[in-house]
Design a protein around this motif. Sequence first.
Motif, PDB file in Angstrom:
ATOM      1  N   TYR A  25       0.820  -1.213   0.000  1.00 45.56           N
ATOM      2  CA  TYR A  25       0.000   0.000   0.000  1.00 45.56           C
ATOM      3  C   TYR A  25       0.858   1.268   0.000  1.00 45.56           C
ATOM      4  O   TYR A  25       0.480   2.278  -0.574  1.00 45.56           O
ATOM      5  N   ALA A  26       2.025   1.160   0.637  1.00 48.10           N
ATOM      6  CA  ALA A  26       2.931   2.307   0.603  1.00 48.10           C
ATOM      7  C   ALA A  26       3.362   2.566  -0.846  1.00 48.10           C
ATOM      8  O   ALA A  26       3.406   3.703  -1.310  1.00 48.10           O
ATOM      9  N   TRP A  27       3.639   1.454  -1.562  1.00 44.49           N
ATOM     10  CA  TRP A  27       4.007   1.582  -2.966  1.00 44.49           C
ATOM     11  C   TRP A  27       2.826   2.130  -3.769  1.00 44.49           C
ATOM     12  O   TRP A  27       2.981   3.013  -4.609  1.00 44.49           O
ATOM     13  N   VAL A  57     -11.567   3.775  -1.865  1.00 42.84           N
ATOM     14  CA  VAL A  57     -12.127   4.338  -0.622  1.00 42.84           C
ATOM     15  C   VAL A  57     -13.005   5.537  -0.955  1.00 42.84           C
ATOM     16  O   VAL A  57     -14.136   5.665  -0.466  1.00 42.84           O
ATOM     17  N   LYS A  58     -12.477   6.426  -1.813  1.00 44.91           N
ATOM     18  CA  LYS A  58     -13.240   7.631  -2.161  1.00 44.91           C
ATOM     19  C   LYS A  58     -14.551   7.272  -2.838  1.00 44.91           C
ATOM     20  O   LYS A  58     -15.601   7.860  -2.556  1.00 44.91           O
ATOM     21  N   THR A  59     -14.485   6.284  -3.731  1.00 41.52           N
ATOM     22  CA  THR A  59     -15.703   5.874  -4.436  1.00 41.52           C
ATOM     23  C   THR A  59     -16.720   5.276  -3.464  1.00 41.52           C
ATOM     24  O   THR A  59     -17.897   5.651  -3.461  1.00 41.52           O
ATOM     25  N   HIS A  60     -16.246   4.345  -2.623  1.00 39.57           N
ATOM     26  CA  HIS A  60     -17.159   3.686  -1.671  1.00 39.57           C
ATOM     27  C   HIS A  60     -17.780   4.715  -0.720  1.00 39.57           C
ATOM     28  O   HIS A  60     -18.979   4.658  -0.429  1.00 39.57           O
ATOM     29  N   HIS A  61     -16.958   5.651  -0.263  1.00 42.09           N
ATOM     30  CA  HIS A  61     -17.462   6.637   0.699  1.00 42.09           C
ATOM     31  C   HIS A  61     -18.490   7.552   0.042  1.00 42.09           C
ATOM     32  O   HIS A  61     -19.558   7.814   0.606  1.00 42.09           O
ATOM     33  N   ALA A  62     -18.171   8.011  -1.162  1.00 45.30           N
ATOM     34  CA  ALA A  62     -19.102   8.913  -1.856  1.00 45.30           C
ATOM     35  C   ALA A  62     -20.436   8.213  -2.119  1.00 45.30           C
ATOM     36  O   ALA A  62     -21.507   8.801  -1.936  1.00 45.30           O
ATOM     37  N   ARG A  63     -20.359   6.972  -2.529  1.00 48.66           N
ATOM     38  CA  ARG A  63     -21.600   6.234  -2.789  1.00 48.66           C
ATOM     39  C   ARG A  63     -22.374   5.962  -1.508  1.00 48.66           C
ATOM     40  O   ARG A  63     -23.595   5.988  -1.503  1.00 48.66           O
ATOM     41  N   VAL A 113      -8.005   9.116   4.157  1.00 49.75           N
ATOM     42  CA  VAL A 113      -8.204   8.206   3.025  1.00 49.75           C
ATOM     43  C   VAL A 113      -7.137   7.104   2.989  1.00 49.75           C
ATOM     44  O   VAL A 113      -7.453   5.931   2.774  1.00 49.75           O
ATOM     45  N   SER A 114      -5.892   7.482   3.239  1.00 47.90           N
ATOM     46  CA  SER A 114      -4.836   6.462   3.156  1.00 47.90           C
ATOM     47  C   SER A 114      -4.965   5.451   4.293  1.00 47.90           C
ATOM     48  O   SER A 114      -4.759   4.248   4.092  1.00 47.90           O
ATOM     49  N   GLU A 115      -5.310   5.902   5.491  1.00 47.86           N
ATOM     50  CA  GLU A 115      -5.510   4.962   6.612  1.00 47.86           C
ATOM     51  C   GLU A 115      -6.694   4.045   6.330  1.00 47.86           C
ATOM     52  O   GLU A 115      -6.652   2.845   6.604  1.00 47.86           O
TER      53      GLU A 115
END
Lengths: 135, 196
Positions: A115-117, B176-182, B162-164
């Motif tokens: 995921y870092a990559w 993540v962005k897609t799932h959250h927006a939906r 978002v990254s976490e």
Amino acid sequence: MNSEHDNGESELTRRAKELFDASVANIDVATRSRLVRARARALERGGQSRLVASFLGARPWMVGGGALAAAALVAVLVGQGPELPDARVEVAALGDLELLLAEDEFEMLEELEFYAWLEEQPELEVREPADDGVG
Amino acid sequence: MELALKTACAMRLGREGTLDYGSELDAFLRDVEKRAFRIAVMTMRDADEALDVVQEAMIRLVTRYGRRPSEEWRPLFYRILKNRIHDWHRRRIVRARVLSFFGGHDEDEKDPLAAVPGPSEDNPLEDLEANEALAALGSALGALPARQREAFMLRTFEGLDVSETAIAMGCSQGSVKTHHARAVSRLRELLGEEWS
């Protein structure tokens, strides 16, 4: 439209978060106490596992011996098991067994590096949901 | 015997200079445990089972990932919790299938209202309204696909970025962005104008 959508989203998420926070604050004393005990058990287990890891680290032959014994046990059990009429049943049973053993099916340490990559890669374009909002 | 083991653990921790690391983990778990419990209850609708799952997640984090940098603990913990909840749901399905085969039924089927906390004595009317709203939110979340629900809970309730959230869910940041927006869009539909 965008602004309206954003306002609606922020109002919904704000209200949801408020309700959630209130429900967290209202957790009863008995449950809080059980959570404290659960945390203490987790930390205690952590200390024990570090001790065991340290012990086995000094005796790597014991790890290999344990794996060999487990393999032998599996071989004996499989050899003595009743014949299954349908291979699919066997596969399903093994799947259920794996599930009931509840072992993690992932190695997150390696995944974290992935995921870092992934984060370093150019962001893939995210398609916005359709206007009807159905996911 | 148990006392001897505990003492040995404490001595070992002390010698390795990791006592602070233990108290840092303690502080992290203290910070996260109640919110994790509520998220588990909202998803599982069973307080006892949720407590077990949270404890399992804590043990897993401490024993397997306790030595990772502390900034990784939160997404890792929620990743473990998510997997444990997922396993619990799958086990229920397996159990229901077995019971159904033998003509039984699952006696552990829970009342959806079990996820709602009881009213306090201070302001019962206000609490009642809040509980109703929370129950409505719980039902709406229950109607979402699992990935959308996870994204919403982690982003909104737990405040993960978002990254976490991507690490916790095991997917890309774009997903993540897609799932959250939906999720937000669908919740607005399900909860109605009052929430928008």
